[in-house]
Design a protein around this motif. Structure first.
Motif, PDB file in Angstrom:
ATOM      1  N   ASP A 296     -13.615  49.672  14.686  1.00 51.65           N
ATOM      2  CA  ASP A 296     -12.360  49.002  14.347  1.00 51.65           C
ATOM      3  C   ASP A 296     -11.363  50.059  13.895  1.00 51.65           C
ATOM      4  OD1 ASP A 296     -13.454  46.543  14.888  1.00 51.65           O
ATOM      5  OD2 ASP A 296     -14.118  46.219  12.820  1.00 51.65           O
ATOM      6  N   ILE A 297     -10.135  49.970  14.436  1.00 51.80           N
ATOM      7  CA  ILE A 297      -9.076  50.916  14.097  1.00 51.80           C
ATOM      8  C   ILE A 297      -7.959  50.154  13.402  1.00 51.80           C
ATOM      9  CG2 ILE A 297      -7.488  52.660  14.965  1.00 51.80           C
ATOM     10  CD1 ILE A 297      -9.256  53.006  17.368  1.00 51.80           C
ATOM     11  N   GLU A 298      -7.528  50.678  12.273  1.00 54.03           N
ATOM     12  CA  GLU A 298      -6.461  50.049  11.497  1.00 54.03           C
ATOM     13  C   GLU A 298      -5.342  51.056  11.293  1.00 54.03           C
ATOM     14  OE1 GLU A 298      -6.431  49.223   7.002  1.00 54.03           O
ATOM     15  OE2 GLU A 298      -7.068  47.306   7.879  1.00 54.03           O
ATOM     16  N   ALA A 299      -4.110  50.668  11.703  1.00 50.19           N
ATOM     17  CA  ALA A 299      -2.934  51.523  11.566  1.00 50.19           C
ATOM     18  C   ALA A 299      -2.007  50.899  10.539  1.00 50.19           C
ATOM     19  CB  ALA A 299      -2.223  51.694  12.908  1.00 50.19           C
ATOM     20  N   GLN A 300      -1.805  51.588   9.419  1.00 50.91           N
ATOM     21  CA  GLN A 300      -0.934  51.107   8.350  1.00 50.91           C
ATOM     22  C   GLN A 300       0.318  51.968   8.317  1.00 50.91           C
ATOM     23  OE1 GLN A 300      -2.744  50.999   4.510  1.00 50.91           O
ATOM     24  NE2 GLN A 300      -0.991  50.036   3.513  1.00 50.91           N
ATOM     25  N   TYR A 301       1.504  51.305   8.327  1.00 49.96           N
ATOM     26  CA  TYR A 301       2.773  52.011   8.451  1.00 49.96           C
ATOM     27  C   TYR A 301       3.537  51.998   7.134  1.00 49.96           C
ATOM     28  CZ  TYR A 301       2.094  52.158  13.494  1.00 49.96           C
ATOM     29  OH  TYR A 301       1.597  52.409  14.738  1.00 49.96           O
ATOM     30  N   ASP A 302       4.464  52.934   7.040  1.00 52.73           N
ATOM     31  CA  ASP A 302       5.370  53.025   5.901  1.00 52.73           C
ATOM     32  C   ASP A 302       6.728  53.449   6.437  1.00 52.73           C
ATOM     33  OD1 ASP A 302       6.362  52.975   3.398  1.00 52.73           O
ATOM     34  OD2 ASP A 302       5.072  54.541   2.569  1.00 52.73           O
ATOM     35  N   LYS A 303       7.760  53.304   5.611  1.00 55.39           N
ATOM     36  CA  LYS A 303       9.109  53.668   6.060  1.00 55.39           C
ATOM     37  C   LYS A 303       9.762  54.568   5.032  1.00 55.39           C
ATOM     38  CE  LYS A 303      11.216  49.442   4.190  1.00 55.39           C
ATOM     39  NZ  LYS A 303      12.021  48.263   4.521  1.00 55.39           N
ATOM     40  N   THR A 304      10.698  55.378   5.514  1.00 57.73           N
ATOM     41  CA  THR A 304      11.403  56.315   4.658  1.00 57.73           C
ATOM     42  C   THR A 304      12.768  56.569   5.269  1.00 57.73           C
ATOM     43  OG1 THR A 304      11.353  58.499   3.649  1.00 57.73           O
ATOM     44  CG2 THR A 304      10.440  58.298   5.852  1.00 57.73           C
ATOM     45  N   LEU A 305      13.674  57.126   4.482  1.00 63.64           N
ATOM     46  CA  LEU A 305      14.990  57.465   4.984  1.00 63.64           C
ATOM     47  C   LEU A 305      14.918  58.697   5.871  1.00 63.64           C
ATOM     48  CD1 LEU A 305      17.141  56.925   1.766  1.00 63.64           C
ATOM     49  CD2 LEU A 305      16.835  55.371   3.695  1.00 63.64           C
ATOM     50  N   ARG A 306      15.822  58.797   6.760  1.00 63.86           N
ATOM     51  CA  ARG A 306      15.847  59.908   7.713  1.00 63.86           C
ATOM     52  C   ARG A 306      16.106  61.244   7.030  1.00 63.86           C
ATOM     53  NH1 ARG A 306      14.610  60.691  13.245  1.00 63.86           N
ATOM     54  NH2 ARG A 306      15.495  62.695  13.778  1.00 63.86           N
ATOM     55  N   ILE A 307      16.725  61.207   5.819  1.00 64.58           N
ATOM     56  CA  ILE A 307      17.088  62.461   5.182  1.00 64.58           C
ATOM     57  C   ILE A 307      15.855  63.257   4.754  1.00 64.58           C
ATOM     58  CG2 ILE A 307      19.314  61.602   4.399  1.00 64.58           C
ATOM     59  CD1 ILE A 307      18.109  61.024   1.696  1.00 64.58           C
ATOM     60  N   GLU A 308      14.703  62.608   4.646  1.00 60.53           N
ATOM     61  CA  GLU A 308      13.497  63.338   4.293  1.00 60.53           C
ATOM     62  C   GLU A 308      13.026  64.173   5.481  1.00 60.53           C
ATOM     63  OE1 GLU A 308      10.445  61.056   2.554  1.00 60.53           O
ATOM     64  OE2 GLU A 308      11.765  59.948   1.201  1.00 60.53           O
TER      65      GLU A 308
END
Length: 796
Positions: A358-370
């Motif tokens: 089983d494969i689990e992909a967990q995402y996150d978000k950030t501003l482009r300035i990083e």
């Protein structure tokens, strides 16, 4: 040889690095030289001349004319000669300005029944029949691109279908029928042939079936297919680096859990492979697509109501999302990619393993300035039971029964000797600790051998078994500490007497007896007894370095085993006991040929003419005879095996002892002597048979009593005391560390292995074990000398 370009001639290094070319905004000015154009001029299209622009002075500054959007700037005539001034020329009808070049406008050629969508002629019926987009996730320009490429995909444009697939995955498989996943969500539509598959086919990979690893194979290879938005495709089969990486392909060794972090430079994402979608495959003769479970940045799973299956086939690593409500750009990136492998024993294949992935992909978000983000690759295993529970049931039941029976016999012996009933608690703690330690250790060794013979490899225990191993170890150490504390406390509270026969029997007839002449003798014997109180049969100072050497030698063999705390502890305990047995045998051979340290005490007693009497319990004492044969009138009543014996005191003897142990009794008898002196004379008279009504008999201990240090035979009661003798060393060592070697060696082994499994550092375990041994030795010497000083009465 290399040389620098002439910077004063407006020349810079060429693109290939093997020559010099004119700098930007410069034109050639002869061989090996260039000149810069003025700020009011531009370089001609052929790059050979500077063409001035129409400029004027406004507020003291030059302001030059710019061509409008529908115009292009012209710097050369038809014959190639440069113009006197840059001209702005409007593109002809049907053309548009693009990159300072007039290109044909496709929208200008659209029919009446077509509409222009992002420069493409799309049928009005297609746009009108398309549902209205209800979500606000897609930017309007991106939504127009979706409509455009969806129209091209229906016409079997492979590149357009790949773009839609990437947009569908980038939007987490949205269920909006007007979004980029429309062609996959509406079954009534005729699916184009070039449309990629976004879900895993259950016929190719069944989650309930998994894959089977043949006998002896312990590695699973997971490869990846890369799909770019422009239609590119690349299938990566082999790992480039042996080191761990956050990207596929990857080789996973069965039973090895790990986690690895990677830094992603967002400025280089567009130049790398990370801007496409990925499809994981199980690398085999026929690659099988693996399912992926997606978790959005808000922590929720992807909605799967309208999809034909809950197993998604694609994921991405980095995607730039433009917000519609707020004029900002967010970067959504893969925060954690987790591989969960569930291993089972296959019943239908000989020595095979069934692996479910089983494969689990967990995402996150950030501003482009990083500039950088971190992605984590994590591998977790759900291992089958290694048979520890079954093996533990057998070993624990067998060792538990034997330990309990021995503890009951020990407690019965302690009670017979006049010990405290409270001794049941430490005796039971020691028995349970030994049972827990050796049962789990033998179970681990059995499981390691069984796995290797069955599957051709050794699988680590399951998480429940790992927790059980640690619970057994920590419990065993805690119970063993209770037993060790009781042993040391009990040894520091025993009564000790030194019987100087010169005070009661003169070596010459009618010679006076000096009371102060024996002080130095008693001090010598007391010092020797104090040294023997903390002497060990096998010192941890020799066992621990040898154990470290054995572990170092076992490193190549140990590397073939999986990374398991339980197996690591089992191998460490094996190295410890191997080193202990080796040191014990060498010590036995040394004592065999050079003499045992236990023989020093009887020789000292004979040399100074002082006997040693130590009470272990109320009715049980140990006697070392110190009389010599220098005088014919001195009766040697203790010879041979009786010189070092045990005394089972009669109740009447113990009653007289209690009466004399009080200072009031000595005063009533008219004795101006201390309590210790009165008791010493009493026991000296007892051995001389000078006390009327008290006698003793000699009896040899049975084999079981000598082997297990217990009392099985009921001795005579009343006024008769019993002297028990055997062929072993002086029995008084039972109240020293020499006689409690089993308790102390098992405690050292438990502490060493416990620290090792907790900290995973063998050097730290060695240091802590040695430190605790020295601390316990210091406390034992301190309280032992305090007890000895309380029992010695010297007249100075």
């Amino acid at each position: 040889m290399c040389r620098s370009c002439q910077t004063n001639a407006s020349m810079v290094r060429s693109g290939d690095g093997f020559g010099c070319s004119c700098a930007e905004h410069s034109v050639p000015a002869g061989i090996g030289a260039c000149r810069s154009c003025n700020a009011t001029a531009v370089v001609s299209a052929d790059g050979t001349s500077c063409v001035p622009r129409r400029c004027q002075v406004v507020a003291g500054k030059f302001v030059c004319r710019k061509c409008p959007n529908d115009f292009v700037s012209v710097t050369q005539n038809f014959d190639g000669s440069p113009m006197k001034e840059v001209q702005c020329v409007k593109c002809a009808r049907g053309y548009k300005a693009q990159g300072n070049i007039c290109v044909r406008c496709e929208a200008c050629t659209c029919n009446k029944d077509q509409v222009v969508v992002r420069g493409l002629c799309v049928a009005k019926s297609f746009v009108n029949n398309r549902p209205k987009y209800e979500e606000i996730v897609l930017h309007p320009t991106t939504l127009l691109d979706v409509v455009k490429y969806e129209y091209l995909c229906v016409q079997n444009d492979t590149r357009a279908c790949r773009f839609l697939a990437n947009e569908c995955v980038n939007n987490f498989y949205t269920i909006d029928v007007a979004g980029p996943c429309r062609l996959w969500l509406q079954p009534k539509l005729t699916l184009p042939l070039a449309l990629p598959q976004l879900t895993v086919d259950v016929k190719t990979y069944d989650r309930n079936t998994g894959v089977i690893l043949p006998h002896g194979k312990d590695t699973v290879f997971i490869s990846v297919a890369l799909h770019t938005s422009d239609g590119g495709f690349k299938y990566l089969r082999e790992t480039k680096h042996k080191a761990l990486s956050c990207y596929l392909p990857i080789a996973i060794k069965i039973g090895t859990d790990f986690s690895f972090d990677c830094e992603i430079n967002l400025s280089e994402v567009s130049l790398s492979k990370l801007n496409g979608t990925l499809v994981p495959y199980l690398h085999a003769d026929e690659p099988k697509s693996l399912p992926v479970s997606l978790i959005k940045p808000d922590g929720h799973n992807v909605q799967r109501g309208t999809w034909p299956t809950s197993q998604f086939g694609r994921y991405y690593i980095v995607h730039n999302a433009v917000s519609v409500t707020a004029n900002i750009t967010n970067t959504i990136y893969l925060r954690t990619l987790t591989f969960k492998l569930r291993i089972e024993r296959d019943k239908y294949s000989l020595g095979g393993l069934r692996v479910r992935i089983d494969i689990e992909a967990q995402y996150d978000k950030t501003l482009r300035i990083e500039s950088e983000v971190i992605t984590t690759l994590r591998v977790q295993h759900e291992m089958p039971g290694a048979g520890l529970f079954r093996a533990l049931e057998i070993w624990a039941s067998v060792l538990g029964v034997l330990s309990l029976l021995y503890a009951m016999v020990q407690y019965r012996s302690v009670v017979r000797r006049g010990g405290l009933y409270l001794a049941a608690l430490p005796i039971l703690c020691g028995a349970v600790a030994d049972m827990l330690f050796f049962s789990i250790w033998l179970s681990i060794l059995h499981a390691m051998a069984a796995e290797l013979s069955t599957f051709g490899l050794t699988l680590p225990p399951s998480k429940q078994e790992e927790k059980m191993i640690k619970a057994f170890i920590y419990t065993a150490v805690s119970l063993k500490l209770v037993k060790a504390a009781w042993v040391n406390w009990n040894q520091c509270r025993c009564d000790i007497f030194f019987l100087d026969w010169s005070e009661y029997n003169s070596p010459w007839k009618d010679a006076p007896v000096s009371d102060n002449s024996s002080n130095w003798k008693i001090c010598s014997l007391a010092k020797e007894w104090s040294v023997m109180q903390t002497k060990r049969r096998v010192s941890p100072g020799y066992v621990i370095p040898l154990a470290l050497v054995i572990l170092r030698i076992m490193d190549p063999w140990y590397s073939h085993f999986p990374a398991s705390d339980g197996y690591r502890w089992g191998i460490t305990a094996l190295a410890w006991w191997s080193s202990y047995i080796a040191v014990l045998l060498s010590r036995w051979l040394k004592d065999r040929f050079l003499g045992s340290p236990a023989s020093v005490l009887p020789n000292t007693c004979s040399g100074v003419g002082i006997s040693l009497l130590v009470f272990q319990e109320e009715y049980h004492a140990h006697y070392v005879h110190g009389r010599n044969d220098q005088s014919k009138e001195l009766r040697s009543t203790m010879v041979g095996q009786q010189a070092s014996c045990r005394i089972v005191c009669s109740p009447q003897l113990r009653a007289v002892y209690k009466q004399l142990s009080t200072s009031e009794t000595a005063g009533h008898l008219g004795l101006n002597e201390t309590k210790q002196t009165v008791l010493s004379k009493f026991f000296a008279a007892f051995f001389e048979r000078a006390l009327d009504g008290l006698s003793w008999v000699a009896s040899e201990r049975t084999i079981l009593e000598r082997l297990f240090d217990i009392e099985l035979t009921t001795r005579e009661a009343g006024t008769t005391s019993t002297l028990l003798y055997d062929d072993n060393e002086p029995s008084c060592f039972a109240v020293t560390w020499w006689g409690e070697e089993w308790t102390l060696c098992t405690l050292d082994a438990m502490i060493f292995s416990c620290v090792y499994i907790a900290a995973n550092d063998v050097l730290l375990a060695a240091v802590i074990t040695l430190t605790l041994w020295q601390i316990m030795k210091f406390l034992r010497e301190l309280f032992g000398e305090r007890n000895l000083n309380q029992n010695i009465d010297l007249e100075t």
